[in-house]
Write a protein that holds these residues in place. Structure first.
Motif, PDB file in Angstrom:
ATOM      1  N   ALA A  58       0.839  -1.190   0.000  1.00  0.00           N
ATOM      2  CA  ALA A  58       0.000   0.000   0.000  1.00  0.00           C
ATOM      3  C   ALA A  58       0.878   1.245   0.000  1.00  0.00           C
ATOM      4  O   ALA A  58       1.919   1.286   0.662  1.00  0.00           O
ATOM      5  CB  ALA A  58      -0.922   0.004   1.213  1.00  0.00           C
ATOM      6  N   THR A  59       0.460   2.254  -0.739  1.00  0.00           N
ATOM      7  CA  THR A  59       1.271   3.472  -0.864  1.00  0.00           C
ATOM      8  C   THR A  59       0.499   4.698  -0.401  1.00  0.00           C
ATOM      9  O   THR A  59       0.693   5.800  -0.911  1.00  0.00           O
ATOM     10  CB  THR A  59       1.721   3.670  -2.323  1.00  0.00           C
ATOM     11  OG1 THR A  59       0.563   3.752  -3.178  1.00  0.00           O
ATOM     12  CG2 THR A  59       2.587   2.513  -2.788  1.00  0.00           C
ATOM     13  N   GLY A  60      -0.402   4.514   0.575  1.00  0.00           N
ATOM     14  CA  GLY A  60      -1.261   5.614   1.006  1.00  0.00           C
ATOM     15  C   GLY A  60      -0.536   6.794   1.609  1.00  0.00           C
ATOM     16  O   GLY A  60      -0.770   7.942   1.226  1.00  0.00           O
ATOM     17  N   ASP A  61       0.346   6.552   2.581  1.00  0.00           N
ATOM     18  CA  ASP A  61       1.057   7.676   3.199  1.00  0.00           C
ATOM     19  C   ASP A  61       2.528   7.626   2.805  1.00  0.00           C
ATOM     20  O   ASP A  61       3.132   6.557   2.725  1.00  0.00           O
ATOM     21  CB  ASP A  61       0.898   7.661   4.723  1.00  0.00           C
ATOM     22  CG  ASP A  61       1.630   6.505   5.373  1.00  0.00           C
ATOM     23  OD1 ASP A  61       2.752   6.720   5.858  1.00  0.00           O
ATOM     24  OD2 ASP A  61       1.075   5.394   5.402  1.00  0.00           O
ATOM     25  N   PRO A  62       3.119   8.779   2.529  1.00  0.00           N
ATOM     26  CA  PRO A  62       4.490   8.843   2.000  1.00  0.00           C
ATOM     27  C   PRO A  62       5.545   8.213   2.902  1.00  0.00           C
ATOM     28  O   PRO A  62       6.478   7.576   2.413  1.00  0.00           O
ATOM     29  CB  PRO A  62       4.730  10.346   1.848  1.00  0.00           C
ATOM     30  CG  PRO A  62       3.364  10.944   1.708  1.00  0.00           C
ATOM     31  CD  PRO A  62       2.483  10.104   2.590  1.00  0.00           C
ATOM     32  N   ALA A  63       5.418   8.391   4.224  1.00  0.00           N
ATOM     33  CA  ALA A  63       6.444   7.883   5.137  1.00  0.00           C
ATOM     34  C   ALA A  63       6.529   6.360   5.099  1.00  0.00           C
ATOM     35  O   ALA A  63       7.619   5.784   4.993  1.00  0.00           O
ATOM     36  CB  ALA A  63       6.170   8.365   6.560  1.00  0.00           C
ATOM     37  N   THR A  64       5.379   5.699   5.172  1.00  0.00           N
ATOM     38  CA  THR A  64       5.378   4.239   5.160  1.00  0.00           C
ATOM     39  C   THR A  64       5.823   3.710   3.809  1.00  0.00           C
ATOM     40  O   THR A  64       6.572   2.720   3.722  1.00  0.00           O
ATOM     41  CB  THR A  64       3.977   3.707   5.505  1.00  0.00           C
ATOM     42  OG1 THR A  64       3.579   4.219   6.781  1.00  0.00           O
ATOM     43  CG2 THR A  64       3.972   2.190   5.570  1.00  0.00           C
ATOM     44  N   LYS A  65       5.378   4.350   2.743  1.00  0.00           N
ATOM     45  CA  LYS A  65       5.809   3.964   1.398  1.00  0.00           C
ATOM     46  C   LYS A  65       7.332   4.029   1.296  1.00  0.00           C
ATOM     47  O   LYS A  65       7.972   3.103   0.781  1.00  0.00           O
ATOM     48  CB  LYS A  65       5.174   4.885   0.361  1.00  0.00           C
ATOM     49  CG  LYS A  65       5.635   4.614  -1.065  1.00  0.00           C
ATOM     50  CD  LYS A  65       5.045   5.624  -2.034  1.00  0.00           C
ATOM     51  CE  LYS A  65       5.566   5.394  -3.445  1.00  0.00           C
ATOM     52  NZ  LYS A  65       5.035   6.392  -4.408  1.00  0.00           N
TER      53      LYS A  65
END
Length: 447
Positions: A58-65
């Protein structure tokens, strides 16, 4: 004034106690835990053959991506014989729809961050997680009697991430103790001419934050089996609980507390709106903390959970079957399976995993103690999760087994909410349509 905490080093054992609703935090020091199973060191032995496998996350939020991308890059650098083909894409579509599309065009990945495990396991798309990998984690819920997931992190709650300056300027000197206090705070912010809350409504997944906040308060903390009862026709969206939940959400959006541009605002725009003073707050999880800090390192912000009508705190926080999953097709290839298993061990190693945790501001899921620096805001989250009075739940779409919702219902319902908010005509008719849609999908699943 709003309280703050000093930075701490947190360990997964302490966090496991936190999520169980017991134990305590210290402003300093390191927790200890039992030794991890063999195979968790970063210097794993990769297959000697050249191997390629595909991955989707999943690429929803930049930090986790970024945290996941960094882990993949680190692994391939250390293991040049392994090529990881990243099929993830930035999209405003729901992650479930994205995976279904990839499956339809023959691009279902070898390794996937899985969130709808029941659905894909029932469809025969997933393989059971190898036993040696299962041993890396404290606990992973079973689906159909099997473990399919290596949990990337433990579930994190949503809450209000707010500008301390905006709150101070509006005369808000303490965190809301009841939902009425919360609304009163939004009135003060609105009176100052600032949008109290920014919502990234352009992304369908973002709607789950507020929808589930109210459903958890009014439905799921009282009845964790509501979904199965809905499928059996024993309860209805028109009942007092869900009807009140959706009325509260409607009031929040229609009384000037939410920035009017919510339908054209993407989730990844919410941080910039907060730090530039265009909005006083946003409702999201701790994964947003690094993004906000990166947008403006000097920006002073806090976090608190939104209380319910009686002053109770109910949040997302129960363990769920989600995380890295091996596809059934990939499991047929011994070399590919070995490479994927090796990558998962690398991802959760004590050398690599803390880097992910720090970037994503995430809560560790491993048995082995993981030390990383927690920001003051994350410490607020951990302190709240340690409170035995806090009730924890799952989101409507994260239940499994008999409580699994029909596969298309989540997105249908979120879009229905959008429809009545934009039109401003919320009524029981929308809730009756929700019952009808649920029933239609349940019947379709039985064919």
């Amino acid at each position: 004034m709003v309280k703050t905490f000093s930075k701490v080093l947190v360990g997964s054992t302490a966090l496991a106690l936190i999520l169980a609703g017991c134990g305590n935090n210290s402003d300093s020091g390191t927790a200890t835990s039992s030794a991890a199973p063999a195979g968790t060191a970063a210097a794993t032995t990769a297959p000697k053959k050249d191997v390629t496998f595909s991955v989707i996350y999943a690429t929803g939020d930049p930090a986790t991506k970024q945290a996941v991308a960094d882990a993949i890059a680190a692994y391939t650098k250390a293991n040049p014989n392994v090529k990881i083909k990243d099929l993830s894409e930035t999209t405003t579509a729901a992650y479930l729809d994205f995976l279904k599309t990839k499956d339809a065009v023959g691009e279902f990945p070898d390794l996937v961050e899985m969130r709808d495990t029941q659905l894909f396991a029932d469809a025969g798309k997933l393989a059971e997680l190898p036993k040696d990998l299962q041993g890396l984690f404290e606990s992973v819920p079973q689906v159909n009697g099997k473990v399919y997931n290596a949990p990337i992190s433990l579930p994190a709650p949503q809450g209000i991430i707010y500008s301390k300056k905006a709150y101070a300027d509006a005369g808000i000197t303490e965190e809301p103790k009841t939902y009425a206090d919360f609304i009163a705070a939004q009135e003060k912010l609105k009176a100052k001419g600032i949008s109290p809350i920014v919502v990234g409504g352009k992304d369908i997944f973002h709607w789950g934050f507020w929808v589930n906040k109210f459903l958890i308060d009014e439905v799921f903390v009282s009845d964790a089996d509501w979904n199965s009862k809905r499928s059996e026709g024993k309860v209805s969206f028109t009942d007092a609980g869900p009807a009140k939940a959706m009325q509260l959400m409607t009031d929040l959006f229609t009384k000037g507390y939410v920035d009017k541009g919510y339908m054209s605002t993407a989730d990844n725009q919410t941080a910039s709106m907060l730090v530039t003073g265009k909005a006083a707050s946003l409702f999201s999880g701790p994964w947003m903390f690094p993004t906000i800090a990166q947008a403006d390192p000097k920006f002073d912000f806090g976090w608190y959970p939104v209380p319910d009508q009686k002053g109770g705190v109910n949040v997302v926080g129960l363990a769920q079957p989600a995380g890295w999953s091996l596809s059934a097709n990939a499991a047929k290839d011994a070399d590919k399976t070995a490479a994927i298993s090796d990558f998962i061990k690398f991802f959760f190693s004590k050398e690599q995993y803390p880097k992910y945790l720090k970037i994503a501001s995430a809560i560790p899921s491993t048995k082995e103690k993981m030390n990383y620096e927690a920001s003051p805001q994350l410490q607020e989250v951990l302190t709240m999760m340690a409170d035995p009075n806090v009730k924890k739940s799952l989101q409507i779409n994260n239940f499994w087994g008999a409580n699994q919702i029909p596969p298309q219902f989540r997105n249908w319902f979120y879009k229905s909410v959008q429809d009545w908010l934009v039109k401003g005509d919320f009524s029981a008719d929308y809730l009756k349509k929700a019952d009808a849609e649920w029933d239609t999908e349940v019947k379709a699943m039985k064919k």
